[in-house]
Write an enzyme that holds these catalytic residues in place. Structure first.
Site, mmCIF file in Angstrom:
data_model
loop_
_atom_site.group_PDB
_atom_site.id
_atom_site.type_symbol
_atom_site.label_atom_id
_atom_site.label_comp_id
_atom_site.label_asym_id
_atom_site.label_seq_id
_atom_site.Cartn_x
_atom_site.Cartn_y
_atom_site.Cartn_z
ATOM 1 N N LYS A 74 51.467 -52.103 33.064
ATOM 2 C CA LYS A 74 52.438 -51.601 33.915
ATOM 3 C C LYS A 74 53.135 -50.528 33.968
ATOM 4 O O LYS A 74 53.266 -50.027 32.653
ATOM 5 C CB LYS A 74 53.326 -52.641 34.412
ATOM 6 C CG LYS A 74 54.363 -52.439 35.525
ATOM 7 C CD LYS A 74 55.217 -53.619 35.634
ATOM 8 C CE LYS A 74 56.401 -53.481 36.704
ATOM 9 N NZ LYS A 74 57.312 -54.531 36.418
ATOM 10 N N SER A 150 58.407 -56.576 40.944
ATOM 11 C CA SER A 150 57.859 -54.977 40.832
ATOM 12 C C SER A 150 56.450 -54.747 39.905
ATOM 13 O O SER A 150 55.769 -53.743 40.137
ATOM 14 C CB SER A 150 58.863 -54.108 40.161
ATOM 15 O OG SER A 150 59.163 -54.602 38.827
ATOM 16 N N SER A 174 60.329 -59.965 38.648
ATOM 17 C CA SER A 174 59.288 -58.932 38.926
ATOM 18 C C SER A 174 57.920 -59.620 38.257
ATOM 19 O O SER A 174 56.890 -58.831 38.385
ATOM 20 C CB SER A 174 59.448 -57.683 38.350
ATOM 21 O OG SER A 174 60.534 -57.042 39.220
#
Length: 499
Positions: A74, A150, A174
């Site tokens: 990520k 996210s 997230s």
């Protein structure tokens, strides 16, 4: 996409590599092919590392648990030495990681092959993944909808079959929000279970933890086996666990559980009927499995939880903007970041140290209250989100709201905003679609989303399970059982439909 790549999870691929039924290079070629086919529509991968992955394959001895398995990380906190990490912001467009962070180092030691980085909203601040710098990521189940945030890029990549698992982190939902929206399994570990260093001793005051999004429960458990454990210098240390999380997946729950559930938002706001149905479906299944389930809310003030979360949120954004000076060589300006980010930073600068400390005390009160709660209830169930996925662009500020945000940002009225009580309005508006996930971040508890429901529009809808601190083993045990039921949504079905 071959049947081998389509039908196997990460552990399955690793076993094929170990037994020499498939070569790592073949898996890498499959992953690259799927990314190149799917990413133009999804925009899940924002940095590709194909050459680096090929070099890693040539130098790897293939001894780790995930040896030869393609994996994405990520675009925030999961720093890979020498590679860009932008945190979804143009302010970091020239930044390169100086070294692997500890989580990445431990994942690398499993033999996983890093071949790219996934999209995230600016500074991981939103429950959707639509950063201005990289553009929106779309949901593989329906391209008109968000995969959440996210960790939306990671969720979309795994659901689309680009990789069997991808790095994610969770500071307010997230991991669980994209898991819910993309039909995946996602577990946020106990505070301190996974490493945060060495650049930071804590992320978001301990609210955020790193882990992965996966199609199978066992992949998540196996990765947690590999990455958990004491990190010297870290601010938090989870209750020790000496067993194997992977073994837990195959062990039925040893006793009949007492479980509490709610379908009511802790903010008193609307909960979509599909999200209610998801929980009630899970409750019925659990009762059929012999567990005792009753409706009972958590013993916390939902609005205080939301306010305490946002107080930290504001402060962290303000601190991030201040630290941009080290990257930019000057103080940050409003034009360096998105207008909403700048506004959040203004609110952080208008927050006093006293307010910040008082909010952390509320976190601690909630933690003790939930520990007492779990003396009666083994688990607490809620919808993962209060609404199914929003359409791309649906949650963008309206034109007049944008004008107001820009005006406030340009004249620095953060303090005035706080005095008007607008913080409470921001709390409700920003969290009303995802009001259930922040509790576990503030209390440090482990929580998972499981894919048990599909909406009438054909979009996944997750159910959240929260356990007492240190009880990931119980979550994995139950998830392993739920995974064998008829109502479990297997994201591999999406891959078969698309192929």
């Amino acid at each position: 996409m071959s049947d081998i790549y389509k039908n196997n999870d990460a552990l399955g691929m690793a076993e094929l590599v170990r037994t020499k039924q498939v070569q790592p290079k073949e898996l890498l070629e499959e992953a690259i092919q799927v990314i190149e086919e799917q990413n133009p529509a999804l925009n899940a991968v924002i940095h590709k590392m194909y050459e680096q992955a090929e070099a890693a394959i040539e130098n790897n001895e293939w001894t780790g648990r995930f040896a030869g398995v393609p994996m994405l990380l990520k675009d925030i906190t999961q720093e890979i030495e020498g590679e860009p990490i932008t945190s979804g912001s143009k302010a970091f467009r020239s930044y390169r990681a100086k070294k692997d962070n500890e989580f990445v180092r431990r994942v690398r030691n499993t033999g996983a092959v890093f071949l790219g980085v996934t999209n995230t909203p600016e500074f991981a601040l939103m429950g959707i993944t639509e950063p201005a710098y990289h553009g929106p990521t779309r949901n593989p189940w329906n391209l008109n909808y968000t995969p959440g945030g996210s960790s939306g890029g990671s969720g979309a990549a795994v659901a689309a079959g680009m990789v069997p698992m991808a790095g994610a982190n969770d500071g307010g939902g997230s991991i669980r929000i994209p898991g819910a929206y993309c039909g995946l399994f996602g577990l946020k570990p106990t505070r301190g279970r996974t490493p945060a260093g060495p650049i930071f001793g804590r992320h978001w005051q301990g609210a955020s933890s790193d882990h992965v999004l996966t199609k199978s429960v066992r992949d998540s458990a196996a990765m947690l086996d590999e990455v958990h454990g004491l990190e010297k210098g870290a601010a938090f240390y989870a209750p020790p666990f000496d067993g194997s999380y992977l073994d837990c997946v195959n062990q039925p729950v040893a006793k009949k559980l007492k479980i509490a559930f709610t379908t009511e938002s802790p903010l008193g706001t609307e909960v979509h009927p599909e999200c209610v149905e998801a929980v009630l479906k899970a409750v019925k299944l659990l009762e059929e499995m012999g567990h005792f389930v009753e409706e009972q809310g958590a013993p916390v003030d939902g609005r205080k939880i939301a306010t305490g979360y946002l107080t930290m949120y504001f402060g962290e954004v303000a601190a991030t903007l201040s630290s941009l000076e080290d990257v930019l060589g000057r103080k940050a300006k409003s034009s360096d970041v998105e207008p909403q980010t700048w506004l959040l930073g203004l609110l952080g600068r208008a927050t006093t140290a006293e307010e910040f400390v008082l909010s952390l005390r509320e976190w601690d009160k909630a933690a003790f209250a939930m520990e007492a709660f779990h003396e009666t209830y083994d688990l607490y169930i809620t919808p993962t989100t209060a609404f199914p996925p929003a359409k791309i662009g649906e949650l963008e500020p309206k034109p007049m709201e944008k004008l107001l945000i820009n005006a406030i940002g340009s004249i620095g009225l953060g303090g005035l905003l706080k005095k008007t009580g607008m913080v409470d309005q921001i709390a409700e508006q920003s969290l009303m679609r995802t009001p259930f996930t922040q509790l576990a971040n503030l209390t440090g508890q482990p929580a998972m989303t499981v894919p048990l429901h599909m909406t009438k529009d054909g979009l996944p809808c997750g159910v959240q399970f929260i356990a007492a601190r240190g009880k990931e083993d119980l979550l994995y045990q139950l998830a392993g059982e739920l995974e064998q039921t008829d109502i479990w949504i297997d994201a591999r079905q999406l891959m078969k439909e698309k192929s």
